[in-house]
Enzyme design. Structure first.
Site, PDB file in Angstrom:
ATOM      1  CB  CYS A  70      -0.872  -0.025   1.247  1.00  0.00           C
ATOM      2  SG  CYS A  70      -1.850   1.444   1.489  1.00  0.00           S
ATOM      3  CB  CYS A  76      -2.162   4.228   6.935  1.00  0.00           C
ATOM      4  SG  CYS A  76      -3.599   3.384   7.595  1.00  0.00           S
ATOM      5  CB  CYS A  79      -0.506  -1.639   7.581  1.00  0.00           C
ATOM      6  SG  CYS A  79      -1.919  -2.557   6.985  1.00  0.00           S
ATOM      7  CB  CYS A 161      -7.844  -0.356   2.629  1.00  0.00           C
ATOM      8  SG  CYS A 161      -7.254  -1.290   4.060  1.00  0.00           S
ATOM      9  CD  GLN A 284     -12.492 -12.396  17.621  1.00  0.00           C
ATOM     10  OE1 GLN A 284     -11.550 -11.728  17.186  1.00  0.00           O
ATOM     11  NE2 GLN A 284     -12.589 -12.744  18.884  1.00  0.00           N
ATOM     12  CE1 TYR A 313     -12.436 -10.403  31.732  1.00  0.00           C
ATOM     13  CE2 TYR A 313     -11.736 -12.692  31.826  1.00  0.00           C
ATOM     14  CZ  TYR A 313     -11.756 -11.420  32.364  1.00  0.00           C
ATOM     15  OH  TYR A 313     -11.095 -11.180  33.551  1.00  0.00           O
ATOM     16  CD  GLU A 334     -18.825  -9.110  27.070  1.00  0.00           C
ATOM     17  OE1 GLU A 334     -17.826  -9.797  26.813  1.00  0.00           O
ATOM     18  OE2 GLU A 334     -18.781  -7.860  27.150  1.00  0.00           O
ATOM     19  CG  ASP A 385     -10.902 -13.996  24.046  1.00  0.00           C
ATOM     20  OD1 ASP A 385      -9.838 -13.346  24.066  1.00  0.00           O
ATOM     21  OD2 ASP A 385     -11.634 -14.070  23.043  1.00  0.00           O
ATOM     22  CB  CYS A 412      -5.661  -9.613  22.374  1.00  0.00           C
ATOM     23  SG  CYS A 412      -6.485  -8.793  23.734  1.00  0.00           S
TER      24      CYS A 412
HETATM   25  N1  SAH Z   1     -14.462 -14.093  23.485  1.00  0.00           N
HETATM   26  C1  SAH Z   1     -15.085 -13.091  22.681  1.00  0.00           C
HETATM   27  C2  SAH Z   1     -14.653 -11.651  22.970  1.00  0.00           C
HETATM   28  C3  SAH Z   1     -13.410 -11.415  23.745  1.00  0.00           C
HETATM   29  S1  SAH Z   1     -12.962  -9.708  23.827  1.00  0.00           S
HETATM   30  C4  SAH Z   1     -14.903 -13.418  21.221  1.00  0.00           C
HETATM   31  O1  SAH Z   1     -14.031 -14.196  20.872  1.00  0.00           O
HETATM   32  O2  SAH Z   1     -15.643 -12.899  20.396  1.00  0.00           O
HETATM   33  C5  SAH Z   1     -13.050  -9.423  25.568  1.00  0.00           C
HETATM   34  C6  SAH Z   1     -14.448  -9.215  26.089  1.00  0.00           C
HETATM   35  O3  SAH Z   1     -14.387  -9.018  27.487  1.00  0.00           O
HETATM   36  C7  SAH Z   1     -15.165  -7.989  25.529  1.00  0.00           C
HETATM   37  O4  SAH Z   1     -16.380  -8.402  24.957  1.00  0.00           O
HETATM   38  C8  SAH Z   1     -15.404  -7.098  26.757  1.00  0.00           C
HETATM   39  O5  SAH Z   1     -16.619  -6.398  26.711  1.00  0.00           O
HETATM   40  C9  SAH Z   1     -15.401  -8.106  27.880  1.00  0.00           C
HETATM   41  N2  SAH Z   1     -15.046  -7.642  29.235  1.00  0.00           N
HETATM   42  C10 SAH Z   1     -14.184  -6.659  29.590  1.00  0.00           C
HETATM   43  N3  SAH Z   1     -14.038  -6.618  30.930  1.00  0.00           N
HETATM   44  C11 SAH Z   1     -14.831  -7.596  31.425  1.00  0.00           C
HETATM   45  C12 SAH Z   1     -15.093  -8.061  32.763  1.00  0.00           C
HETATM   46  N4  SAH Z   1     -14.515  -7.498  33.810  1.00  0.00           N
HETATM   47  N5  SAH Z   1     -15.945  -9.094  32.925  1.00  0.00           N
HETATM   48  C13 SAH Z   1     -16.533  -9.682  31.843  1.00  0.00           C
HETATM   49  N6  SAH Z   1     -16.322  -9.278  30.575  1.00  0.00           N
HETATM   50  C14 SAH Z   1     -15.479  -8.251  30.359  1.00  0.00           C
END
Ligand code: SAH
Length: 457
Positions: A70, A76, A79, A161, A284, A313, A334, A385, A412
């Site tokens: 790009c 930008c 990337c 892009c 995602q 999460y 969540e 997660d 992440c």
């Molecule tokens: N597992 C999901 C998203 C993970 S991202 C997937 O793969 O699609 C992390 C997530 O944690 C987000 O949706 C965010 O809103 C949530 N989150 C953040 N702090 C939190 C907490 N203290 N308790 C529960 N969820 C939480």
């Protein structure tokens, strides 16, 4: 010394794709430098232990350097690593996880448990299913649509892009002509005036369904029928809508959506699971690699069909529903209530009846359920997660009490992963496997999944 030039060998790269080297024991960050470069660097800023330098001249370019695909890649903010060969990007991400687990996680022999190499894409371009283009005007009043420059809100006009869906270019061109021809105002962050703020595009990679959502500082889009007429000519157009955001804020989306044409959502699949995605849904962004990541999580969970699983999460329940196909019961928690609405709805449209969802903070909901005993207080497998800040200590303590056989940690941010793995290793778990799965090709973001097994005590 500030304003002095030095020869620097770039030994590593930082989160934002900047090169990192050393001058007289001091760490120097150099934008646009690539690991392996020998460069002449002018020091522009000096702090206590670190300095920032500007790349003046490449003395010996790194063998890992490639020409970015790009032409806007350098400016930008999206990337940050396109100038690094894809193999080297994967190597960088793998090393980053390894180094964090060694240094912060105090793990010896990490390499032995890390799957090598990182799981990358065969074609690491045009992989994103979501794009958000800011819309504005330059100082001459011309419409600009594109991306924010790194660390700023200056809009770089972009016609194409390299990581977005190919159809985005056509959509942006249509919206651009529509705004110009119909003299539609564009939002000005300084004054808070003007109508069109962003174009949000979502594409279902499996279903080929397309959503175009204009984020507007108002409830109406004048002449919208003209825009609709043009957009519906595109194959797969499924949803055209407005998202109203009248706040002076950095947040892109407001709370209210108005459907102008078609459905209020698109559908897409990850594996066999179907998801309905509205403008506000979290989903995602790299569906191909998400499938790889979730299959890895599923492999590590090693379900036989009898297990009770917790998905902490859980967002819109993506992992929960994936696991529900192979588990007796899945519980998800969540913090965002709309995400749980989506999770329940997605369970329903897939005919999944063994998943149950809770709204709240994982560190409050789960200890509560555990203390009360009964349904959900026991887990055979736990998946976490968390966002970048990692797991809350209270949640980790509760997990240790719940004593699941395996914990599958999707992360992440390898630094907070390593911190949490250290805690779990001290409390009876052992990290057995780690896989790095590249979700954000050409950016510095690193995603990985770790299997922790309870030690026999
Ligand atoms: N597992 C999901 C998203 C993970 S991202 C997937 O793969 O699609 C992390 C997530 O944690 C987000 O949706 C965010 O809103 C949530 N989150 C953040 N702090 C939190 C907490 N203290 N308790 C529960 N969820 C939480």
């Amino acid at each position: 010394v500030k304003n002095e030039d030095y020869q620097v060998l770039i030994e590593d790269m930082g989160n934002d794709g900047e090169g990192i080297g050393h001058v007289q024991g001091m760490t120097v960050f150099v934008k646009d430098a690539v690991v392996g470069d020998l460069a002449e660097v002018k020091i522009v800023k000096v702090k206590k232990n670190i300095a920032y330098g500007r790349l003046m001249k490449l003395i010996t370019p790194s063998p890992y350097r490639v020409e970015p695909v790009c032409d806007k890649a350098k400016r930008c903010g999206g990337c940050t690593m396109q100038q690094v060969s894809y193999e080297q990007q994967l190597e960088y991400k793998w090393n980053k996880v390894k180094n964090c687990l060694q240094r912060i996680g105090k793990m010896e022999n990490v390499e032995a448990i890390m799957e090598k190499p990182a799981y990358g894409m065969n074609n690491p371009f045009h992989y994103r299913n979501k794009a958000q283009f800011p819309v504005g005007r330059d100082k001459n009043g011309n419409v600009v649509i594109g991306f924010y420059a790194g660390r700023s809100h200056d809009i770089i006009d972009t016609e194409s892009c390299a990581i977005g869906a190919p159809v985005n270019d056509k959509i942006v061109a249509i919206v651009r002509s529509f705004i110009e021809d119909n003299h539609i105002s564009t939002y000005d962050e300084e004054t808070g005036r003007g109508l069109v703020r962003h174009i949000l595009i979502r594409v279902g990679f499996t279903t080929k369904e397309i959503m175009v959502c204009l984020v507007t500082n108002g409830n109406k889009l004048p002449h919208s029928e003209i825009l609709i007429d043009e957009l519906v000519k595109i194959d797969g157009m499924t949803s055209i809508c407005l998202n109203v955001n009248m706040e002076n804020t950095n947040r892109i989306l407001g709370d209210k959506c108005i459907t102008l044409w078609g459905q209020p959502y698109i559908t897409d699949y990850i594996g066999d699971i179907k998801y309905q995605i509205s403008p506000l849904s979290f989903y995602q962004v790299n569906p191909v690699q998400t499938n790889v990541l979730y299959n890895k999580a599923l492999e590590y969970a090693d379900l036989s069909g009898d297990e009770t699983v917790w998905d902490m999460y859980c967002g819109i329940g993506t992992i929960s529903l994936f696991l529900a196909q192979k588990a007796k019961k899945v519980y998800g928690v969540e913090i965002v209530p709309q995400a749980i609405d989506d999770a329940r709805h997605n369970a329903e449209i897939n005919g999944i009846t063994n998943a149950e969802f809770f709204v709240g903070k994982a560190e409050e909901v789960v200890p509560d359920i555990y203390k009360k005993g009964g349904d959900g207080s026991h887990a055979d497998i736990v998946v976490v997660d968390p966002p970048r800040k990692g797991c809350d200590q209270v949640l980790l303590d509760t997990l240790v009490h719940m004593a699941p056989e395996r914990i599958v940690y999707v992360s992440c941010d390898p630094a907070t992963l390593a911190r949490d793995v250290k805690i779990l290793q001290e409390k009876g778990y052992e990290a057995k496997k780690v896989a790095v799965v590249d979700q954000f090709c050409h950016s510095g973001h690193v995603e990985c999944v770790t299997l922790l097994q309870r030690k026999n005590t």
